[in-house]
Design an enzyme around this catalytic site. Structure first.
Site, PDB file in Angstrom:
ATOM      1  N   LYS A 201      -2.565 -28.696  78.305  1.00 50.93           N
ATOM      2  CA  LYS A 201      -1.973 -27.374  78.494  1.00 50.93           C
ATOM      3  C   LYS A 201      -1.877 -26.861  76.994  1.00 50.93           C
ATOM      4  O   LYS A 201      -1.390 -27.543  75.821  1.00 50.93           O
ATOM      5  CB  LYS A 201      -0.213 -27.658  78.422  1.00 50.93           C
ATOM      6  CG  LYS A 201       0.489 -26.288  78.555  1.00 50.93           C
ATOM      7  CD  LYS A 201       2.045 -26.620  78.673  1.00 50.93           C
ATOM      8  CE  LYS A 201       2.718 -25.482  79.006  1.00 50.93           C
ATOM      9  NZ  LYS A 201       4.266 -25.740  78.840  1.00 50.93           N
ATOM     10  N   LYS A 255      -3.756 -25.797  82.118  1.00 52.19           N
ATOM     11  CA  LYS A 255      -3.205 -24.428  82.042  1.00 52.19           C
ATOM     12  C   LYS A 255      -3.382 -23.926  80.303  1.00 52.19           C
ATOM     13  O   LYS A 255      -3.176 -24.584  79.425  1.00 52.19           O
ATOM     14  CB  LYS A 255      -1.555 -24.870  82.027  1.00 52.19           C
ATOM     15  CG  LYS A 255      -0.665 -23.651  81.801  1.00 52.19           C
ATOM     16  CD  LYS A 255       0.641 -23.973  82.117  1.00 52.19           C
ATOM     17  CE  LYS A 255       1.750 -22.816  81.789  1.00 52.19           C
ATOM     18  NZ  LYS A 255       3.194 -23.156  81.825  1.00 52.19           N
TER      19      LYS A 255
END
Length: 330
Positions: A201, A255
């Site tokens: 992320k 992400k």
């Protein structure tokens, strides 16, 4: 000497592109409803409210949530990810609402389970929706506390699984949280509860509309660069995947998605583990804005981006386009 070049061609790659049925026969990647995860925002108040920076995305209250989930189930979407929009009064520096067994995610999970058994529910495990400081971890003297945060994340994950979540999705990026959550769930007898780890992320500028959607943007003090990944790094992502899988993650998440297709491809080709992508709020909002202005064909671009994830190696995509894409695929 005059030469008819076209008559000399034996290999013509265009032959397999000339008609729709042949293109379908030779397609290297396929997108189906089984590849979609729909993120749903929850609110305490009845009714629904629009997320201004994400056209078409709503927050659902208790009275309309089950019907919204029913629409997704009718479209055969296999998994729903739940994210809370908490009232400011529930946000505290110690984030105690995160593990309240009656918080928004836990209450919504129980309500959904009364009506639907055969859809996967994924609880978001992070503290930013519950934190008066807007961070994914506890903040003290300007420092994000790793180990103290992990203790709360374990309580949060356990509360979600006990409410009926099939998966927990730790999206906080604290060190060691996957192993700690796995131990917590196993010790409580939830051996088959699955962990979808947000392993890679990144500290991205694409998250702005999401922070609006969960009410975390205005509260954020500083940035998240001390725990989310540097967008310049890719080798680090591979190290994190290896660590998370060793600690008990069942699948990993990258992400954002579109700006990190190379990371998806490297993870999948290196480890061959179940690999997910999150088509984040900023990616969604850009396509919506461009199509609203007539600059892009909404459905064509939506489907092209989803296919890009599949081509890069994703097994599933968490996307706000899930309902729209499912209608087309159906």
């Amino acid at each position: 000497m005059n030469r008819n070049y076209s008559q000399d061609l034996v290999v013509r790659p265009r032959r397999t592109r000339t008609d729709a049925w042949t293109r379908r026969l030779v397609a290297e990647n396929r997108l189906s409803v089984d590849d979609l995860i729909w993120p749903v925002f929850l609110q305490e108040e009845n009714g629904s409210s629009e997320v201004a920076s994400m056209p078409g995305v709503k927050r659902y209250g208790p009275d309309c949530l089950v019907d919204a989930i029913g629409e997704a189930i009718d479209l055969d979407i296999p998994a729903i990810a739940l994210f809370p929009y908490n009232n400011p009064a529930t946000k505290t520096p110690d984030c105690r609402e995160a593990y309240n067994p009656d918080n928004l995610i836990c209450s919504a999970t129980r309500a959904i389970r009364k009506h639907y058994k055969d859809v996967a529910l994924i609880g978001d495990v992070a503290l930013d929706p519950y934190n008066s400081d807007g961070h994914d971890g506890l903040l003290r003297n300007g420092i994000i506390l790793n180990d103290e945060t992990v203790e709360i994340l374990c309580k949060q994950a356990l509360a979600q699984v006990e409410a009926g979540c099939d998966y927990v999705g730790p999206s906080d990026m604290m060190d060691g949280r996957i192993g700690a959550i796995r131990d917590t769930l196993d010790e409580a007898g939830h051996t088959y509860a699955k962990i979808m780890s947000y392993t890679a992320k990144y500290a991205s500028a694409f998250y702005g509309p999401f922070r609006d959607a969960v009410g975390a943007k205005g509260a954020l003090k500083g940035d998240k660069k001390t725990y989310q990944m540097d967008p310049a790094n890719s080798e680090e992502a591979l190290r994190l995947v290896e660590l998370d899988m060793q600690q008990g993650a069942d699948m990993v998440m990258v992400k954002p998605g579109l700006a990190y297709l190379d990371i998806i491809q490297r993870i999948k080709s290196t480890f061959g583990v179940p690999t997910m992508a999150y088509q984040v709020s900023g990616e969604y909002a850009m396509i919506k804005a461009a199509s609203a202005n007539g600059w892009l064909d909404h459905d064509a671009v939506m489907m092209e981006t989803l296919m890009a994830f599949k081509r890069a190696g994703t097994d599933a995509v968490l996307t706000y386009f899930a309902l729209d894409a499912a209608r087309i695929l159906k």
